[in-house]
Design a protein around this motif. Structure first.
Motif, PDB file in Angstrom:
ATOM      1  N   LEU A   5       0.859  -1.175   0.000  1.00  0.00           N
ATOM      2  CA  LEU A   5       0.000   0.000   0.000  1.00  0.00           C
ATOM      3  C   LEU A   5       0.901   1.233   0.000  1.00  0.00           C
ATOM      4  O   LEU A   5       1.946   1.229   0.630  1.00  0.00           O
ATOM      5  CB  LEU A   5      -0.876  -0.002   1.269  1.00  0.00           C
ATOM      6  CG  LEU A   5      -2.019   0.991   1.359  1.00  0.00           C
ATOM      7  CD1 LEU A   5      -3.154   0.602   0.393  1.00  0.00           C
ATOM      8  CD2 LEU A   5      -2.567   1.020   2.786  1.00  0.00           C
TER       9      LEU A   5
ATOM     10  N   ASP B 221      -0.308   7.533  -0.214  1.00  0.00           N
ATOM     11  CA  ASP B 221      -1.417   8.210  -0.884  1.00  0.00           C
ATOM     12  C   ASP B 221      -2.667   7.342  -0.890  1.00  0.00           C
ATOM     13  O   ASP B 221      -3.777   7.844  -0.690  1.00  0.00           O
ATOM     14  CB  ASP B 221      -1.031   8.615  -2.308  1.00  0.00           C
ATOM     15  CG  ASP B 221      -0.047   9.779  -2.337  1.00  0.00           C
ATOM     16  OD1 ASP B 221       0.034  10.523  -1.330  1.00  0.00           O
ATOM     17  OD2 ASP B 221       0.651   9.938  -3.357  1.00  0.00           O
ATOM     18  N   GLU B 222      -2.521   6.034  -1.118  1.00  0.00           N
ATOM     19  CA  GLU B 222      -3.680   5.128  -1.074  1.00  0.00           C
ATOM     20  C   GLU B 222      -4.268   5.081   0.333  1.00  0.00           C
ATOM     21  O   GLU B 222      -5.491   5.060   0.504  1.00  0.00           O
ATOM     22  CB  GLU B 222      -3.274   3.724  -1.529  1.00  0.00           C
ATOM     23  CG  GLU B 222      -2.950   3.630  -3.000  1.00  0.00           C
ATOM     24  CD  GLU B 222      -2.298   2.316  -3.391  1.00  0.00           C
ATOM     25  OE1 GLU B 222      -2.458   1.921  -4.563  1.00  0.00           O
ATOM     26  OE2 GLU B 222      -1.625   1.682  -2.537  1.00  0.00           O
ATOM     27  N   LEU B 223      -3.405   5.050   1.336  1.00  0.00           N
ATOM     28  CA  LEU B 223      -3.860   5.055   2.727  1.00  0.00           C
ATOM     29  C   LEU B 223      -4.747   6.268   2.990  1.00  0.00           C
ATOM     30  O   LEU B 223      -5.833   6.152   3.564  1.00  0.00           O
ATOM     31  CB  LEU B 223      -2.650   5.075   3.670  1.00  0.00           C
ATOM     32  CG  LEU B 223      -2.952   5.226   5.155  1.00  0.00           C
ATOM     33  CD1 LEU B 223      -3.289   3.863   5.753  1.00  0.00           C
ATOM     34  CD2 LEU B 223      -1.770   5.844   5.886  1.00  0.00           C
TER      35      LEU B 223
ATOM     36  N   ASP C 121      -6.133   8.453   0.591  1.00  0.00           N
ATOM     37  CA  ASP C 121      -7.259   8.549  -0.345  1.00  0.00           C
ATOM     38  C   ASP C 121      -8.394   7.589   0.015  1.00  0.00           C
ATOM     39  O   ASP C 121      -9.570   7.922  -0.154  1.00  0.00           O
ATOM     40  CB  ASP C 121      -6.797   8.278  -1.784  1.00  0.00           C
ATOM     41  CG  ASP C 121      -5.891   9.366  -2.325  1.00  0.00           C
ATOM     42  OD1 ASP C 121      -5.825  10.462  -1.717  1.00  0.00           O
ATOM     43  OD2 ASP C 121      -5.234   9.120  -3.360  1.00  0.00           O
ATOM     44  N   ASP C 122      -8.049   6.405   0.517  1.00  0.00           N
ATOM     45  CA  ASP C 122      -9.063   5.400   0.854  1.00  0.00           C
ATOM     46  C   ASP C 122      -9.527   5.506   2.302  1.00  0.00           C
ATOM     47  O   ASP C 122     -10.358   4.707   2.744  1.00  0.00           O
ATOM     48  CB  ASP C 122      -8.532   3.997   0.579  1.00  0.00           C
ATOM     49  CG  ASP C 122      -8.264   3.749  -0.904  1.00  0.00           C
ATOM     50  OD1 ASP C 122      -8.790   4.514  -1.743  1.00  0.00           O
ATOM     51  OD2 ASP C 122      -7.526   2.800  -1.232  1.00  0.00           O
ATOM     52  N   GLY C 123      -8.979   6.473   3.069  1.00  0.00           N
ATOM     53  CA  GLY C 123      -9.394   6.669   4.457  1.00  0.00           C
ATOM     54  C   GLY C 123      -9.137   5.467   5.346  1.00  0.00           C
ATOM     55  O   GLY C 123      -9.935   5.149   6.230  1.00  0.00           O
ATOM     56  N   LEU C 124      -8.000   4.793   5.148  1.00  0.00           N
ATOM     57  CA  LEU C 124      -7.694   3.561   5.884  1.00  0.00           C
ATOM     58  C   LEU C 124      -7.003   3.806   7.221  1.00  0.00           C
ATOM     59  O   LEU C 124      -6.688   2.853   7.927  1.00  0.00           O
ATOM     60  CB  LEU C 124      -6.830   2.645   5.012  1.00  0.00           C
ATOM     61  CG  LEU C 124      -7.452   2.240   3.678  1.00  0.00           C
ATOM     62  CD1 LEU C 124      -6.449   1.445   2.852  1.00  0.00           C
ATOM     63  CD2 LEU C 124      -8.741   1.469   3.892  1.00  0.00           C
TER      64      LEU C 124
ATOM     65  N   THR D  88      -4.824   1.270   9.789  1.00  0.00           N
ATOM     66  CA  THR D  88      -3.803   0.665   8.946  1.00  0.00           C
ATOM     67  C   THR D  88      -2.463   1.361   9.174  1.00  0.00           C
ATOM     68  O   THR D  88      -2.373   2.589   9.119  1.00  0.00           O
ATOM     69  CB  THR D  88      -4.192   0.754   7.460  1.00  0.00           C
ATOM     70  OG1 THR D  88      -5.446   0.082   7.284  1.00  0.00           O
ATOM     71  CG2 THR D  88      -3.145   0.104   6.572  1.00  0.00           C
TER      72      THR D  88
END
Length: 193
Positions: free
Chosen positions: A48, A51-53, A55-58, A62
């Motif tokens: 991961l 930015d994905e963390l 953008d996806d609100g993880l 996480t």
């Protein structure tokens, strides 16, 4: 290598990770092992990016993990799990763990743990109030990083911010300075909460 405030300013002063984050450095442990020690669910471990963390609100559940030399760096966005005593002890079992928490709305923290023992921990804004099995072990390095352990708040030579001083202290202990390429690159991740 003699790190300076300039090496850590992009994280501490530029708000690159925001106003609540924790960076933890664990020596000689793989990314997956560090996540497991933190309590990550084995099934949740996957690649991961930061930015994905975001953008996806993880976050904050996480945690990201990346390798820099002999150290694994754990990145918690809006979290502080690694500074909790039981987690710092688990991360440092058989090795060393150094955690830096920036929390603009509560208390910053610095944790230095060795082989499951909390050696030194303190709030970088109040460095004279240290705790642990050997609270004075890092005193010389603290002074060099602008976190004088004997000064009353606001009376000594200060780091540009407590976060800068704590990150500089971590860099001098670990020999690791994070760069934007590391933080924004491909990392491992795991759900811990």
């Amino acid at each position: 290598m003699a790190f300076t405030y300039a090496d850590v300013a992009w994280l501490a002063e530029d708000d690159e990770l925001g106003d609540l984050w924790c960076l933890t450095f664990v020596r000689g442990v793989s990314e997956v092992e560090a996540l497991l020690r933190l309590g990550a669910d084995q099934e949740s471990i996957r690649p991961l990016t930061y930015d994905e963390l975001i953008d996806d609100g993880l976050f904050p559940e996480t945690v990201l993990a990346g390798r820099v030399g002999d150290w694994t760096v754990l990145i918690e966005e809006s979290g502080w799990t690694c500074t909790e005593a039981d987690k710092a002890q688990a991360l440092s079992a058989g090795t060393v763990a150094v955690a830096v928490l920036r929390h603009d709305y509560a208390s910053d923290d610095f944790v230095y743990a060795v082989d499951g023992e909390l050696v030194t921990y303190f709030n970088p804004k109040i460095p004279e109030q240290r705790h642990g099995s050997d609270p004075d072990r890092l005193n010389d390095l603290m002074r060099e990083a602008g976190l004088d352990p004997e000064d009353e708040p606001g009376t000594g030579a200060e780091a540009p911010s407590s976060a800068s001083g704590a990150l500089l202290l971590a860099a001098r202990l670990t020999g690791v300075v994070l760069t934007p390429d590391i933080v924004k690159g491909s990392l491992m991740s795991g759900v811990v909460g």
